[in-house]
Design a protein around this motif. Structure first.
Motif, PDB file in Angstrom:
ATOM      1  N   TYR A  64       0.840  -1.191   0.000  1.00  0.00           N
ATOM      2  CA  TYR A  64       0.000   0.000   0.000  1.00  0.00           C
ATOM      3  C   TYR A  64       0.878   1.246   0.000  1.00  0.00           C
ATOM      4  N   LEU A  65       0.267   2.364  -0.370  1.00  0.00           N
ATOM      5  CA  LEU A  65       0.871   3.684  -0.189  1.00  0.00           C
ATOM      6  C   LEU A  65       0.033   4.436   0.827  1.00  0.00           C
ATOM      7  N   LEU A  66       0.685   5.077   1.778  1.00  0.00           N
ATOM      8  CA  LEU A  66      -0.014   5.817   2.821  1.00  0.00           C
ATOM      9  C   LEU A  66      -0.598   7.116   2.271  1.00  0.00           C
ATOM     10  N   ASP A 112       1.596   9.289  -3.976  1.00  0.00           N
ATOM     11  CA  ASP A 112       0.949   9.061  -5.271  1.00  0.00           C
ATOM     12  C   ASP A 112       1.825   8.298  -6.267  1.00  0.00           C
ATOM     13  N   HIS A 113       3.090   8.020  -5.927  1.00  0.00           N
ATOM     14  CA  HIS A 113       4.013   7.405  -6.880  1.00  0.00           C
ATOM     15  C   HIS A 113       3.841   5.884  -6.852  1.00  0.00           C
ATOM     16  N   GLU A 114       2.944   5.398  -7.708  1.00  0.00           N
ATOM     17  CA  GLU A 114       2.510   4.003  -7.632  1.00  0.00           C
ATOM     18  C   GLU A 114       3.410   3.032  -8.395  1.00  0.00           C
ATOM     19  N   ILE A 115       4.232   3.521  -9.303  1.00  0.00           N
ATOM     20  CA  ILE A 115       5.021   2.627 -10.146  1.00  0.00           C
ATOM     21  C   ILE A 115       5.903   1.702  -9.316  1.00  0.00           C
ATOM     22  N   GLY A 116       6.587   2.243  -8.320  1.00  0.00           N
ATOM     23  CA  GLY A 116       7.446   1.419  -7.476  1.00  0.00           C
ATOM     24  C   GLY A 116       6.668   0.348  -6.739  1.00  0.00           C
ATOM     25  N   LEU A 117       5.464   0.683  -6.304  1.00  0.00           N
ATOM     26  CA  LEU A 117       4.625  -0.282  -5.601  1.00  0.00           C
ATOM     27  C   LEU A 117       4.162  -1.385  -6.554  1.00  0.00           C
ATOM     28  N   LEU A 118       3.789  -1.010  -7.773  1.00  0.00           N
ATOM     29  CA  LEU A 118       3.399  -2.007  -8.779  1.00  0.00           C
ATOM     30  C   LEU A 118       4.563  -2.941  -9.093  1.00  0.00           C
ATOM     31  N   LEU A 119       5.761  -2.391  -9.184  1.00  0.00           N
ATOM     32  CA  LEU A 119       6.936  -3.215  -9.454  1.00  0.00           C
ATOM     33  C   LEU A 119       7.170  -4.199  -8.309  1.00  0.00           C
ATOM     34  N   GLU A 163      -5.654  -7.256  10.320  1.00  0.00           N
ATOM     35  CA  GLU A 163      -6.382  -8.129  11.249  1.00  0.00           C
ATOM     36  C   GLU A 163      -7.082  -9.261  10.513  1.00  0.00           C
ATOM     37  N   GLN A 164      -7.566  -8.947   9.313  1.00  0.00           N
ATOM     38  CA  GLN A 164      -8.292  -9.958   8.538  1.00  0.00           C
ATOM     39  C   GLN A 164      -7.346 -10.914   7.814  1.00  0.00           C
ATOM     40  N   LEU A 165      -6.291 -10.370   7.178  1.00  0.00           N
ATOM     41  CA  LEU A 165      -5.445 -11.180   6.295  1.00  0.00           C
ATOM     42  C   LEU A 165      -4.207 -11.746   6.982  1.00  0.00           C
ATOM     43  N   LYS A 166      -3.746 -11.071   8.023  1.00  0.00           N
ATOM     44  CA  LYS A 166      -2.542 -11.500   8.756  1.00  0.00           C
ATOM     45  C   LYS A 166      -1.361 -11.801   7.809  1.00  0.00           C
ATOM     46  N   PRO A 167      -0.920 -10.794   7.039  1.00  0.00           N
ATOM     47  CA  PRO A 167       0.220 -11.006   6.132  1.00  0.00           C
ATOM     48  C   PRO A 167       1.520 -11.178   6.907  1.00  0.00           C
ATOM     49  N   ASN A 168       2.498 -11.812   6.250  1.00  0.00           N
ATOM     50  CA  ASN A 168       3.808 -11.972   6.892  1.00  0.00           C
ATOM     51  C   ASN A 168       4.552 -10.638   7.008  1.00  0.00           C
ATOM     52  N   PHE A 169       4.436  -9.813   5.965  1.00  0.00           N
ATOM     53  CA  PHE A 169       5.091  -8.505   5.940  1.00  0.00           C
ATOM     54  C   PHE A 169       4.182  -7.503   5.238  1.00  0.00           C
ATOM     55  N   MET A 170       4.527  -6.232   5.410  1.00  0.00           N
ATOM     56  CA  MET A 170       3.895  -5.154   4.650  1.00  0.00           C
ATOM     57  C   MET A 170       4.984  -4.468   3.823  1.00  0.00           C
ATOM     58  N   PHE A 171       4.566  -3.809   2.738  1.00  0.00           N
ATOM     59  CA  PHE A 171       5.524  -3.065   1.920  1.00  0.00           C
ATOM     60  C   PHE A 171       4.909  -1.741   1.507  1.00  0.00           C
ATOM     61  N   SER A 172       5.741  -0.690   1.524  1.00  0.00           N
ATOM     62  CA  SER A 172       5.274   0.619   1.087  1.00  0.00           C
ATOM     63  C   SER A 172       6.425   1.402   0.460  1.00  0.00           C
ATOM     64  N   MET A 173       6.069   2.415  -0.321  1.00  0.00           N
ATOM     65  CA  MET A 173       7.031   3.368  -0.884  1.00  0.00           C
ATOM     66  C   MET A 173       6.826   4.698  -0.173  1.00  0.00           C
ATOM     67  N   LYS A 178       6.086  -6.406  10.474  1.00  0.00           N
ATOM     68  CA  LYS A 178       7.245  -5.641  10.006  1.00  0.00           C
ATOM     69  C   LYS A 178       6.956  -4.993   8.654  1.00  0.00           C
ATOM     70  N   LEU A 179       7.369  -3.742   8.522  1.00  0.00           N
ATOM     71  CA  LEU A 179       7.187  -2.979   7.289  1.00  0.00           C
ATOM     72  C   LEU A 179       8.483  -2.970   6.488  1.00  0.00           C
ATOM     73  N   LEU A 180       8.430  -3.400   5.251  1.00  0.00           N
ATOM     74  CA  LEU A 180       9.525  -3.223   4.299  1.00  0.00           C
ATOM     75  C   LEU A 180       9.207  -1.959   3.508  1.00  0.00           C
ATOM     76  N   TYR A 181      10.209  -1.114   3.287  1.00  0.00           N
ATOM     77  CA  TYR A 181       9.905   0.107   2.549  1.00  0.00           C
ATOM     78  C   TYR A 181      11.094   0.531   1.702  1.00  0.00           C
ATOM     79  N   SER A 182      10.790   1.353   0.703  1.00  0.00           N
ATOM     80  CA  SER A 182      11.808   1.921  -0.174  1.00  0.00           C
ATOM     81  C   SER A 182      11.428   3.363  -0.458  1.00  0.00           C
ATOM     82  N   GLY A 183      12.341   4.102  -1.093  1.00  0.00           N
ATOM     83  CA  GLY A 183      12.071   5.498  -1.403  1.00  0.00           C
ATOM     84  C   GLY A 183      13.150   6.395  -0.844  1.00  0.00           C
TER      85      GLY A 183
END
Length: 292
Positions: A181-183, A187-194, A223-233, A256-261
């Protein structure tokens, strides 16, 4: 006429502002336009010529020889270089930059498909598209490209990424999962799509929420999906309130949040146990493989 500052020309062509000034005095090569306050700027045609000149200089041509060439001769030499199967990645980036400036979808597709045939989908995105977007500033909002051209090239690449992602097989039901997701304010979605494409290609299950997702929604989804990690740009400038909001979110979800940018947007000490900065697609790939 779309115009470019000296800083934009320097960033896009790789030719230093100092060289541009020297050439202006010595060769009358590319005479910049000037504003009423004497600030230099360049046109589309001048930028394209300088991109081609940069290609020739990186391929052992002397500037004294280049300035004596007619435009058609420059174009012919550049075309020969770009058509070489082992052309340097910088030249592929130059070619894509010209496609962006001209808004030439056909040429873009030809270059993309040629790289796709040689290197495959993942390598095309990681070794060509990502460096290109980084080079022209689309990923990080550095205003190297003009907005209309940025929207044009972003749209084409977005289409390619979505089509490539849709073509991937569904991951195994017990595969690790990643919430992307992006917070608010991003608005820069390309990195998230990649990142979404890369994760699915490696075999992860992904949940893609897209742009401007409120933090309270992220909490409900985790709470619903319980993912192993999150990622954001993270690209846009932020204030201290942003860090506090994110800290509360990460405390609440315990994921844990993985992030780039932009590296300076989070205090690494404050988030050292909750967020991991990944500085490239390669680092992201390695992290996912290590944690599969």
């Amino acid at each position: 006429m779309i115009t470019y500052s000296v800083a934009q020309v320097e960033a896009i062509t790789g030719i230093s502002a100092h060289s541009l000034r020297v050439w202006e005095r010595r060769f009358d090569f590319v005479e910049p336009f000037r504003t009423a306050t004497n600030i230099r700027y360049y046109s589309d045609e001048q930028l394209k010529k300088l991109i081609n000149v940069g290609v020739l200089l990186r391929n052992k041509f002397k500037i004294s020889k280049v300035v004596a060439m007619k435009d058609a001769e420059i174009h012919e030499h550049v075309s020969d270089i770009l058509l070489q199967p082992q052309a340097d990645i910088q030249e592929d980036i130059s070619a894509l930059t010209l496609c962006m400036i001209d808004m030439d979808e056909q040429k873009f597709s030809e270059l993309y498909n040629a790289h796709l045939t040689r290197k495959g989908l993942l390598n095309t995105f990681v070794s060509l598209i990502y460096p290109f977007l980084n080079h022209v500033g689309v990923l990080w909002g550095t205003n190297k490209a003009m907005p209309a051209q940025e929207h044009f090239i972003s749209s084409l690449i977005r289409q390619k990424l979505i089509a490539a992602t849709d073509a991937l097989p569904q991951p195994a039901s017990d595969a690790p999962s990643l919430l992307l997701y992006l917070l608010d304010g991003e608005d820069h979605e390309i990195g998230l799509l990649l990142a979404n494409y890369i994760a699915k290609e490696i075999g992860w299950r992904t949940y893609y929420l897209g742009q401007n997702v409120p933090s309270e929604n992220i909490k409900l989804v985790t709470e619903q999906l319980k993912p192993n990690f999150m990622f954001s740009m993270m690209v846009s400038p932020r204030n201290s309130k942003f860090e506090k909001t994110l800290k509360v979110l990460l405390d609440d979800v315990g994921i844990k949040l993985l992030y780039s940018g932009n590296t300076h947007l989070l205090d690494p000490e404050q988030f050292k146990d909750q967020a991991i900065y990944l500085n490239s697609p390669g680092a992201f790939i390695n992290y996912l493989k290590e944690n599969s």
